[in-house]
Motif scaffolding. Structure first.
Motif, mmCIF file in Angstrom:
data_model
loop_
_atom_site.group_PDB
_atom_site.id
_atom_site.type_symbol
_atom_site.label_atom_id
_atom_site.label_comp_id
_atom_site.label_asym_id
_atom_site.label_seq_id
_atom_site.Cartn_x
_atom_site.Cartn_y
_atom_site.Cartn_z
ATOM 1 N N SER A 1 0.835 -1.196 0.000
ATOM 2 C CA SER A 1 0.000 0.000 0.000
ATOM 3 C C SER A 1 0.868 1.243 0.000
ATOM 4 O O SER A 1 1.696 1.441 0.895
ATOM 5 C CB SER A 1 -0.899 0.017 1.241
ATOM 6 N N GLY B 1 -6.627 5.050 -1.801
ATOM 7 C CA GLY B 1 -7.735 4.319 -1.212
ATOM 8 C C GLY B 1 -8.830 5.218 -0.677
ATOM 9 O O GLY B 1 -8.844 6.437 -0.890
ATOM 10 N N THR B 2 -9.767 4.610 0.058
ATOM 11 C CA THR B 2 -10.993 5.309 0.465
ATOM 12 C C THR B 2 -10.995 5.788 1.906
ATOM 13 O O THR B 2 -11.974 6.373 2.363
ATOM 14 C CB THR B 2 -12.197 4.375 0.263
ATOM 15 N N GLN C 1 -4.046 -0.708 5.483
ATOM 16 C CA GLN C 1 -4.929 0.133 4.681
ATOM 17 C C GLN C 1 -6.374 -0.359 4.770
ATOM 18 O O GLN C 1 -7.298 0.444 4.922
ATOM 19 C CB GLN C 1 -4.488 0.173 3.220
ATOM 20 N N ARG C 2 -6.565 -1.677 4.688
ATOM 21 C CA ARG C 2 -7.922 -2.210 4.797
ATOM 22 C C ARG C 2 -8.542 -1.864 6.153
ATOM 23 O O ARG C 2 -9.722 -1.500 6.242
ATOM 24 C CB ARG C 2 -7.897 -3.720 4.582
ATOM 25 N N GLU D 1 -9.574 1.810 6.220
ATOM 26 C CA GLU D 1 -10.772 2.065 5.425
ATOM 27 C C GLU D 1 -12.020 1.556 6.137
ATOM 28 O O GLU D 1 -13.082 2.178 6.082
ATOM 29 C CB GLU D 1 -10.619 1.425 4.049
#
Length: 568
Positions: free
Chosen positions: A95, A165-166, A545-546, A549
């Protein structure tokens, strides 16, 4: 020593109305006397040498050896034809938001390699080598571009903005970059460079504070001294692009049809006959709108610096207001102020503190002081696969030590103008015979001034060579002294010589070097333990990162509001 011999012809003009105050006596003051500007400079060089002697006497020559070095290198991913890669940041690299050592800068295609702070340049370069090797083994039919200036640029739209990412933090990073594109154009943002991060040891600071008879908090002393270092890195910083600039030419596609004062090299290339670093001049990424926007960072001290940046990130700009902030529900920029965030301000050197999570950089500095300095004026060394050579690193470290111990008054408006003009002159015309720079309201030949600075660094190089095998720091300095005496030995001159030797424009030269560097990395034997660490970092970064988010608990609007209203 050679340095002493260099100064002798000047010393007979110096009157006894000058008096040195030994550092152990608590000051650096020099009582002015009727000497010429050049004589005053010589006294300052000798005073610097006196300070170094006091440090060596107090703690031995090894005191400078505990410093930490970190390197950051930006590299464009390009396709086989040299065009900027349109592919996303490879998942095999982790990431870009959360990987500590492999990320992206402005563009999805602009990789950034970051080493941790390590014990010396050799360790930092080894880590940087391993990072690039690891990445090369995971690229598919792509090259890492070997030069600072990109080639085969169709237009700004062909440059993909980095995506993170979000999560709110990831979205903020993307919107910030989108704003840079609107403000300055995307093409300017894909120029690449090398950043040299440097910090002196705790033992050094404690000894230096005692010699200075400073009784305040140690961190306050450290911060004030780092700002003194930064001011001198700006004063003398033109020496870096003169010696290490390697972008004297540029592909015509980079200028996207804009008029230029550069000369034609061939059908594909513009160049400056005596240029050193077009990256560092006004065709590169500079805050070229400074006068119009009305902002200049203040490097007098930490409080003044933070106050000047705070003003810039809180003061609206009419020019940027015209862009719009949130248009049709999509953010074009984080805000319409002079700077969206502190990092937007381009400077050849920055004071740095490591932010905690989403902490504003200015608050990190206020809360914990300056931790290290980041020298940002190094072009990618197109001749070295790593992007920076061991010789360059050793010279920069010597330069850092000299700039710290040399007198460093605050920068006046006149001197600020001189600093800017000198940097621009060296970037465009650094190898021009007889080039004069501005120095204390007078002109001074570049070669004379550079020779004086290098001579003043000789004892610093000797000190850093303590306990080394041989004399690598002194050898590195001697190589640069030769380049001062003969501009054809600078990196920029060697780039143009290589282009002429092979009868090729800048693109073909850079592409040829990029392919050579690719072969270098692909031929290396990998460090299994180090690569497993990198692989683990890839997995951990994707997991992080997951998690970020999934943990979004506020709207992006509220996230930005809370970010910009942070206070001490």
């Amino acid at each position: 020593m050679v340095g002493d011999e260099f100064y002798k012809p000047f010393l007979h003009n110096i009157t006894t109305s000058y008096n040195f105050i030994h550092p152990s006596g608590g000051g650096h003051s020099i009582i002015p006397g009727p000497a010429t500007t050049s004589n005053q400079d010589i006294l300052l060089y000798l005073h610097t040498k006196q300070r170094l002697s006091a440090l060596i006497e107090a703690a031995g020559p090894a005191l400078l050896k505990g410093s930490l070095t970190g390197l950051e290198k930006e590299s464009l991913r390009v396709g086989p034809d040299g065009s900027i890669a349109q592919t996303p940041h490879p998942a095999a690299l982790g990431s870009a938001l959360t990987h500590p050592w492999i990320t992206t800068d402005y563009s999805e295609a602009l990789l950034e390699f970051i080493t941790p702070p390590l014990d010396g340049a050799t360790a930092a370069r080894t880590y940087l080598r391993d990072l690039q090797h690891f990445v090369y083994l995971r690229l598919e039919r792509e090259l890492l571009w070997s030069s600072s200036m990109p080639c085969v640029v169709a237009d700004g739209a062909s440059i993909p903005v980095a995506q993170y990412g979000t999560s709110n933090l990831g979205m903020m990073k993307t919107v910030y970059r989108r704003g840079l594109g609107y403000r300055y154009g995307r093409v300017m943002q894909v120029i690449a460079g090398v950043h040299y991060n440097y910090s002196f040891s705790d033992a050094f600071w404690k000894t230096w504070q005692q010699l200075e008879a400073d009784t305040g908090p140690l961190q306050d002393f450290i911060s004030s001294q780092y700002f003194a270092l930064i001011r001198n890195l700006q004063r003398f910083g033109w020496l870096i692009p003169y010696l290490f600039g390697s972008s004297p030419a540029v592909c015509k596609s980079f200028l996207v049809g804009k008029p230029t004062i550069l000369e034609n090299f061939n059908d594909t290339t513009y160049y400056g006959a005596y240029a050193t670093s077009l990256r560092m001049c006004d065709i590169g990424y500079q805050n070229s709108l400074e006068n119009e926007v009305g902002f200049k960072a203040n490097y007098d001290n930490l409080d003044a610096y933070v106050a000047s940046l705070t003003r810039a990130i809180e003061t609206p700009s009419s020019r940027f207001t015209e862009i719009g902030v949130k248009v049709d529900g999509i953010y074009r920029q984080l805000n319409a102020n002079m700077l969206q965030i502190e990092n937007e301000y381009y400077s050849s050197v920055r004071p740095k503190q490591v932010p905690e999570y989403n902490e504003k950089p200015s608050l990190a500095l206020q809360r914990r002081g300056v931790r290290y300095v980041e020298l940002r004026s190094l072009d990618i060394n197109i001749f070295d696969p790593l992007g920076i050579s061991e010789t360059q690193c050793r010279f920069v470290e010597t330069f850092m030590a000299f700039c710290l111990l040399h007198d460093s008054p605050v920068i006046s408006d006149l001197e600020r103008k001189e600093i800017d003009e000198n940097l621009d002159a060296v970037a465009y015309r650094g190898r021009e015979p007889g080039l004069n720079l501005q120095h204390n309201g007078e002109t001074q030949p570049l070669q004379q001034w550079a020779a004086e600075l290098c001579a003043a660094m000789e004892e610093f190089a000797a000190c850093l060579d303590n306990n080394e095998d041989g004399t690598p720091y002194q050898a590195a300095l001697q190589i640069q002294q030769a380049a001062v005496a003969d501009p054809d030995k600078t990196l920029s001159a060697q780039v143009l010589a290589g282009m002429r030797e092979h009868n090729e424009g800048y693109f073909h030269f850079a592409q040829r070097m990029s392919k050579q560097h690719q072969l270098y990395f692909l031929s290396l034997k990998h460090n299994a333990a180090q690569f497993e660490t990198f692989s683990a970092s890839v997995r951990q970064s994707l997991d992080r990162q997951r998690s970020m988010e999934a943990a979004n608990s506020e709207s992006f609007d509220d996230f930005l509001k809370n970010y910009f209203t942070q206070t001490l």
